[in-house]
Structures are given as structure tokens and as C-alpha cells.
Scaffold this motif. Structure first.
Motif, short mmCIF file in Angstrom:
data_model
loop_
_atom_site.label_atom_id
_atom_site.label_comp_id
_atom_site.label_asym_id
_atom_site.label_seq_id
_atom_site.Cartn_x
_atom_site.Cartn_y
_atom_site.Cartn_z
N LEU A 13 49.47 33.41 40.59
CA LEU A 13 48.12 33.60 40.07
C LEU A 13 48.06 34.86 39.22
CD1 LEU A 13 46.46 32.60 43.38
CD2 LEU A 13 45.79 31.57 41.20
N ILE A 14 47.38 34.75 38.08
CA ILE A 14 47.26 35.86 37.14
C ILE A 14 45.78 36.08 36.85
CG2 ILE A 14 47.80 36.66 34.80
CD1 ILE A 14 50.28 34.88 34.89
N PHE A 15 45.30 37.29 37.11
CA PHE A 15 43.89 37.60 36.92
C PHE A 15 43.74 38.83 36.02
CE2 PHE A 15 44.10 35.67 41.22
CZ PHE A 15 43.29 34.55 40.99
N ASP A 16 43.02 38.67 34.93
CA ASP A 16 42.76 39.77 34.01
C ASP A 16 41.34 40.28 34.24
OD1 ASP A 16 42.94 41.62 32.00
OD2 ASP A 16 42.99 40.19 30.35
N GLU A 17 41.22 41.46 34.83
CA GLU A 17 39.92 42.08 35.13
C GLU A 17 39.00 41.13 35.93
OE1 GLU A 17 39.15 45.15 34.57
OE2 GLU A 17 40.67 45.80 33.16
N PRO A 18 39.43 40.64 37.08
CA PRO A 18 38.62 39.65 37.82
C PRO A 18 37.33 40.20 38.39
CG PRO A 18 40.47 40.35 39.15
CD PRO A 18 40.68 40.95 37.78
N VAL A 19 37.23 41.53 38.59
CA VAL A 19 36.01 42.08 39.19
C VAL A 19 34.99 42.50 38.14
CG1 VAL A 19 37.25 42.85 41.23
CG2 VAL A 19 36.95 44.43 39.33
N ASN A 20 35.30 42.27 36.87
CA ASN A 20 34.36 42.63 35.81
C ASN A 20 33.05 41.86 35.97
OD1 ASN A 20 33.39 43.77 33.45
ND2 ASN A 20 34.38 42.29 32.11
N GLY A 21 31.94 42.58 36.09
CA GLY A 21 30.63 41.94 36.21
C GLY A 21 30.21 41.62 37.63
N LEU A 22 31.08 41.88 38.61
CA LEU A 22 30.74 41.58 40.00
C LEU A 22 30.05 42.76 40.67
CD1 LEU A 22 33.98 39.76 41.23
CD2 LEU A 22 31.83 38.72 40.51
N ASP A 23 29.15 42.45 41.60
CA ASP A 23 28.49 43.50 42.38
C ASP A 23 29.45 43.96 43.47
OD1 ASP A 23 28.46 41.50 44.30
OD2 ASP A 23 26.32 41.08 44.09
N PRO A 24 29.11 45.03 44.22
CA PRO A 24 30.02 45.54 45.25
C PRO A 24 30.50 44.48 46.25
CG PRO A 24 28.30 47.14 44.85
CD PRO A 24 27.94 45.91 44.05
N ASP A 25 29.60 43.58 46.64
CA ASP A 25 29.99 42.52 47.56
C ASP A 25 31.02 41.60 46.91
OD1 ASP A 25 29.49 40.94 50.12
OD2 ASP A 25 29.04 39.42 48.59
N GLY A 26 30.82 41.31 45.62
CA GLY A 26 31.77 40.46 44.90
C GLY A 26 33.12 41.13 44.73
N VAL A 27 33.10 42.44 44.48
CA VAL A 27 34.35 43.19 44.34
C VAL A 27 35.14 43.15 45.65
CG1 VAL A 27 35.34 45.49 44.00
CG2 VAL A 27 33.46 44.71 42.53
N ARG A 28 34.45 43.32 46.77
CA ARG A 28 35.12 43.25 48.06
C ARG A 28 35.66 41.85 48.31
NH1 ARG A 28 32.16 45.05 53.60
NH2 ARG A 28 32.57 47.10 52.65
N TRP A 29 34.89 40.83 47.91
CA TRP A 29 35.35 39.45 48.09
C TRP A 29 36.64 39.20 47.32
CZ3 TRP A 29 35.35 35.89 43.92
CH2 TRP A 29 35.82 34.61 44.27
#
Length: 326
Positions: free
Chosen positions: A149-165
Motif C-alpha cells: 500500500l502506498i499513501f501520499d499525504e493520507p491525513v491531509n484534510g482529516l480532523d484529529p479523530d481521522g488522523v488517529r484512525w
């Protein structure tokens, strides 16, 4: 497994990636770090066969992407969280990919649930926020249940809960033996998510290795010593030929704190013990990943910060006070 071997990519006279080589291990999350313009996205595009290398090659499980017999069950990627048709719904978008690759409908429901967007599965994508688009992109990457799996900036635009997820998802996927490559500008998040790091600047490899090698090496370790008699501490360390700095006292340590950069607690504790010096603290601190990253990439940034960060014309930040004895 992902292997980048002597990769070079030029756009006209501009060299975006310059003889870059690294290999990723299964079962680990590798953080891909570098300043803006360092070549991270270009490298990921070359791995995914979206850009043709000028030199060198990228392979996934020993094969270039274009030669994989079943690409989406081998590697999943999120390179653009909004690369979708705006008139489709999230479910329709995933069903198109599933139908064209022979994936069961049940898998669509699984990834919708896994990424937390079941409740908006029938909403048109033109109404999706950046964070929702990121979740859909991750769902698409997971659709074929790939081992890489390759993710480029996957937490961009996510709230803190999304970043933790996302963090927990990456850790869980790596725990299943998958190879994970993820780029991010959030150093604090990378320090909690990644097992290994690959750091590049101006298209070239700067450093790679286990996260702890970056933050817990002797060069980034400080031993802090305090006690009722700072002079006795410094005399004992000087006698043991241990170099130190002395910080002024504060409300927690009125007498001050002695700091030994790159020292060993056992050596320092022994020197103080044989000198019969009373101490109240013998602790160890490490540089943050952000500090280490800034040190590694100094001079590699495309656009540097201005010297006047106070916002007041003609003023520059005050210099930090100099340390004590050396």
C-alpha cells in the motif's frame, strides 16, 4: 515489497529524482519524508507506473507495475484524494472499480465500513469534503486487499479523530504483514506511525533507517543532571572528562540543570557516585523527529523561511541565550 533502484526522473532540464535507491520491508510502515519539491510524489508516481523513469527502475514484489498480472490485488495507492468523477456517489465509484476487476460487491461494503463512510455512500462526490475524499481514496486502495500500500499525504484534510484512525489503520495493516509506504509533513504523526523512515531532499537520499535510529542516537540524546550543589556536579563531570553545559535555574530546579549532549547515563551516574555527589535528577531526553528532520534537510528546502517571523518590520527573532561551560 517495494524496491527503488537507482531511480532518476527528469522533466526537461529539471531533475526531480536523482539516482534514488531504497528497499521497503514487509510488515512495517515506512515514512517517506522530505521538504516540498524533494521528489516524494514523483517517486510514488514512478513506483505506480504513472511516470516513466528517466533511469533506474521501481519494482513491486520483483515486477514493474505495468507487468503485474493483477495490479489492484498486489498494490493499492492513494496519490490523489479527489481523482473521482464528481457526479458519482462513493458507492458507485467503488462499484466501477470492483466490477472492472472482478471484486465481489461485499468487498465494497467492507471497505466503506472500514473507512467510516458508509453513511455517505450514496452522496455525490462533488459534495465530499477533502477529508471524506481521502477516506474514499483509502477505500479504493484497499478494495483489492493488496499486500503493498502506498499513501501520499493520507491525513491531509482529516480532523484529529481521522488522523488517529489513519495511524491505527496503518499499524493494523502492517501488523498483517503488508508493506506500507506513507508520506506526510506531520512529523509528530510519523513518529507515532512509522517503523522506518526514508528521508530525501532535492531528489536524493539523505538518510534511512529505523525511527529510533533518528531520534535516539547519541547525537540526539541529552542527559539532564540536577541537584542541590551544581558546582559539585560540574567538578565531578570535569574530573571524569565529560563535557557539559549548564542551564540557569527555574522554579523546578532553582540551582540549575547540567546537560550532557550525547552522554551515557551509566557513565555520568558512576562519575557522580564515586565523587559522592548528591543528585535529584538523572534523566534522558531525545530530539523530536521534527528537530531531526529539520537538521537533516537544512539547505534542501525549495523555499526557506524568512528571517523576520515577528511580523514587525526591521525586527528579527531574539537569539537564544548561549549555553554554559564546555
Amino acid at each position: 515489497m517495494i524496491q527503488v533502484d537507482n531511480l532518476t526522473k527528469r522533466y526537461g532540464k529539471v531533475t526531480a529524482v536523482d539516482h534514488l535507491s531504497f528497499e521497503l520491508k514487509p510488515g512495517r510502515v515506512t515514512g517517506f519524508l522530505g521538504p516540498n519539491g524533494s521528489g516524494k510524489s514523483t517517486t510514488m508516481r514512478c513506483i505506480m507506473g504513472l511516470d516513466r523513469p528517466t533511469g533506474g527502475k521501481c519494482t513491486i514484489n520483483g515486477q514493474e507495475y505495468g507487468r503485474l498480472s493483477s495490479p489492484l490485488t498486489t498494490v493499492g495507492a492513494l496519490l490523489d484524494g479527489h481523482a473521482f468523477h464528481p457526479s458519482r456517489t462513493a458507492r458507485q465509484q467503488l462499484m466501477v472499480v470492483a466490477d472492472t476487476h472482478g471484486f465481489p460487491k461485499a468487498r465494497v461494503d467492507e471497505v466503506l465500513e472500514m473507512t467510516g463512510i458508509t453513511s455517505v455512500a450514496n452522496k455525490r462526490l462533488k459534495g465530499f469534503s477533502l477529508g471524506m475524499g481521502q477516506r474514499l481514496g483509502i477505500a479504493t486502495a484497499l478494495l483489492g486487499d493488496p499486500q503493498v500500500l502506498i499513501f501520499d499525504e493520507p491525513v491531509n484534510g482529516l480532523d484529529p479523530d481521522g488522523v488517529r484512525w489513519v495511524r491505527e489503520l496503518m499499524r493494523a495493516l502492517a501488523g498483517q504483514g503488508r508493506t506500507i509506504l506513507v508520506s506526510s509533513h506531520l512529523m509528530s504523526e510519523m513518529s507515532q506511525t512509522a517503523d522506518d523512515l526514508v528521508v530525501i531532499g532535492k531528489g536524493k537520499l539523505i538518510a534511512q533507517g529505523d525511527v529510533k535510529q533518528f531520534t535516539e542516537s547519541a547525537a540526539h540524546r541529552t542527559i539532564n543532571v540536577s541537584g542541590p550543589d551544581i558546582r559539585a556536579i560540574t567538578d565531578a563531570l570535569s574530573k571524569a572528562r565529560i563535557y557539559f553545559d549548564v542551564d540557569d535555574g527555574d522554579e523546578h530546579n532553582p540551582a540549575g540543570v547540567v546537560r550532557v549532549n550525547g552522554g551515557e547515563r551509566a557513565q555520568i551516574g558512576h562519575a557522580l557516585h564515586i565523587a559522592h555527589v548528591e543528585i535529584h535528577e538523572l534523566s534522558e531526553t531525545h530530539s523530536s523527529l521534527e528537530d531531526v528532520f529539520m537538521e537533516l534537510t537544512a539547505g534542501q528546502v525549495e523555499y526557506g523561511s524568512g528571517s523576520n517571523i515577528s511580523g514587525v518590520p526591521g525586527q528579527t527573532p531574539a537569539q537564544a541565550p548561549q549555553g554554559g561551560q564546555r
